[in-house]
Design an enzyme around this catalytic site. Structure first.
Site: not given
Ligand code: PEP
Ligand code: MG
Length: 587
Positions: A299, A335, A434, A457-458, A468
């Protein structure tokens, strides 16, 4: 004794004294003064100014030792402002003398003019400076009015931080040597603050709602990052229970460490690739130590969150080179910057957005800042000449966006070629999946993207319309929702059909129960925080792929997230009873 329940986001238990961080703004009242009080008010301001400089010098040294020279420079800027004779010192003195007002209001007003001036400049580095001025104003005005705040860098050694909320950058600034854990009123399981807590390796519980209120008057606290509990002023029985639990935990982790050198292969011989997620380059070696086979998600936006100025191409390059070196020949998936939403405080955003998660974030943000994007792409490409590097873009929602991002890469490649700078022309360029639009169109994207990385997560947030970071809807944030599972299944299928590697890098991949389902759906690569690698490996080695496929088939029949979770929990418990006892057992 008061026990609060919250969301466990970073494992472990910490016991210690409380440091409440209060980030409310210091307020100054405009009190008229008599001419005879002018010198007294000027002296008061001077005292507050000098003491603030001394305090900032201490903060600078601590920050330098813990987060490095560059991030620490923020505090040198703060000191410089406080030493500005004409624009600050004289301006405050004049205001006290001419307007006959107290030092608090005079200082607050002068800082406000600085703030307004920086805000009127459109460049992001100036708006960041505006935030610094606000911070500085709070520090000085707080001293004058007696509303002292405790800042992240000031907490005493052995403290457990309690705060209403912490931004990712405040969390980054926590001194690992001093802060043993933290709990916040706000926040959700996959907020970036939670992710940083895991990277720092300190126990954390978020979304507890009443921690700051309950902390008032309490002396000590236990933060239980395994079970999501915050216990104020624990009694002796509870303390004894936790001491025993700590002992069990230590033994459990010793046996997990032994797994690091073993292969991640199912009992019927299918290899599963286990990669790590990192936010900082020095975590790459943690991934290797935990038995990871490379980094599946770096990240890179955390370069921005730890610095007050925009990182240069060299800053990017050096960070990537360090991560690559830590991996000792293993692959690094970088990324591109995923700024915006919660990875910029609302205050810091150049134009405050009403719905930042639906706004100018991630790849959209990069397209609006092409110079910044190109700088990063140059560094990624340059580092690709030094070792196995892949690149991926976050939050892709349409094919047009993916193509546009690739076009930038191609242009930067041409520039580098013209300059005679080396890069890997064949480097794999993939995308994060995502958002539902990308998942539904995965078969189309698979023709052009070299690989997929599913960001659950997204994906959960956007599929289920659940923020979230919002503790009020946290129970609804559920990767086991059948809609999410179906989307993941389609992405895996689309990837396999066109021989595109697919991984999952959201927090759900780190849950061994959910990982059973993912493997059964056809997934062969999981990318997780390094501390989760050993537990996952234990699960993988204990189960056959045939069993995972049976589990996935059955899980797809259920129509509620609760049924899916209960079923997965039950199966996992049968496969690795001792592993689960270590994860969810406790006092
Ligand atoms: C996600 O969205 O699952 C992800 C890995 O990216 P981030 O948590 O950095 O948004
Ligand atoms: Mg994400």
């Amino acid at each position: 004794m008061d026990v609060l329940e919250g969301i466990p986001v970073s494992p472990g238990v910490a016991i210690g004294r409380i440091a409440v961080l209060d980030y409310s703004r210091a307020k100054a009242r405009r009190k008229p003064i008599a001419p005879g009080q002018v010198e007294h008010e000027i002296a008061r301001f001077e005292k507050a100014r000098i003491e603030s400089i001394e305090e900032l010098n201490r903060v600078f040294k601590t920050a330098q030792a813990h987060v490095g020279d560059d991030p620490a420079k923020i505090f040198l800027f703060h000191i410089g402002v406080l030493q500005d004779k004409r624009n600050l010192v004289q301006a405050v003195h004049d205001r006290i003398r001419e307007q006959l007002i107290g030092a608090d209001a005079a200082a607050a007003e002068v800082f406000q003019t600085w703030y307004d001036r920086f805000m009127s400049m459109k460049e992001s580095s100036f708006t960041t400076k505006a935030d610094d001025i606000r911070d500085l104003s709070d520090r000085v005005v707080g001293r004058l009015t007696g509303q002292r705040r405790q800042s992240v860098a000031q907490v005493a050694e052995g403290s457990l931080v309690i705060a209403r909320d912490l931004t990712p950058s405040q969390t980054v600034a926590l001194d690992r040597g001093k802060v043993l854990g933290f709990a916040t009123d706000l926040g959700g399981r996959t907020s970036h603050t939670a992710i940083v807590a895991k990277a720092l390796g300190i126990p954390a519980v978020v979304g507890c709602r009443w921690t700051t209120q309950t902390a008032a008057g309490a002396q000590s606290v236990i933060i239980d990052g395994d079970r999501g509990r915050v216990i104020f002023d624990p009694d002796q029985i509870t303390l004894d229970d936790y001491a025993r639990y700590e002992e069990q935990r230590r033994t459990f982790h010793l046996s997990l460490d032994e797994l690091a050198g073993l292969e991640a292969r199912t009992s019927d011989g299918v290899p599963i690739e286990l990669l790590g997620n990192i936010e900082f380059p020095d975590e790459a070696s943690d991934v290797v130590r935990a038995g990871g086979q490379g980094v599946g998600l770096y990240r890179t936006e955390f370069l921005y969150l730890t610095s007050d100025t925009e990182p240069t191409e060299t800053d990017h390059f050096e960070a990537y080179r360090a991560a690559l070196a830590g991996l000792e020949g293993r692959p690094l998936t970088i990324r591109t910057v995923d700024l915006g939403a919660d990875k910029y405080t609302q205050e810091r955003a150049e134009t405050p957005e009403r719905n930042p998660f639906l706004g100018n974030r991630s790849i959209r943000y990069c397209f609006k800042s092409p110079a910044m994007f190109r700088t990063q792409l140059r560094a990624i490409l340059r580092v690709s000449a030094l070792g196995p590097v892949k690149m991926m873009f976050p939050l892709i929602t349409s094919l047009g966006e993916f193509r546009q991002a690739r076009l930038y890469v191609r242009e930067v490649m041409e520039d580098l070629a013209e300059e005679g700078v080396a890069y890997d022309a064949g480097l794999a360029i993939g995308m994060m999946v995502e958002v539902p639009s990308a998942a539904v169109m995965a078969d189309v994207f698979a023709r052009e993207a070299d690989f997929f990385s599913i960001g659950t997560n997204d994906l959960v947030q956007y599929t289920l319309a659940v923020d979230r970071t919002n503790e009020q809807v946290a129970p609804m944030f559920d990767p086991a929702h059948p809609a999410v599972i179906r989307l993941i299944r389609e992405v895996i299928k689309a990837g396999r059909r066109q021989s595109r590697p697919v991984s999952v890098c959201g927090e759900s991949a780190a849950d061994p129960e959910f990982a059973l389902l993912l493997m059964g759906l056809g997934l062969r690569t999981l990318s997780v925080t390094s501390s989760a690698i050993p537990t996952l490996k234990r699960m993988i080695r204990a189960v056959s792929l045939t069993e995972c496929e049976r589990i996935a088939k059955k899980a797809l029949v259920f129509d509620s997230p609760g049924q899916v979770s209960a079923f997965l929990r039950d199966r996992a418990r049968k496969i690795v009873p001792e592993g689960l006892a270590g994860r969810s057992g406790g006092p």
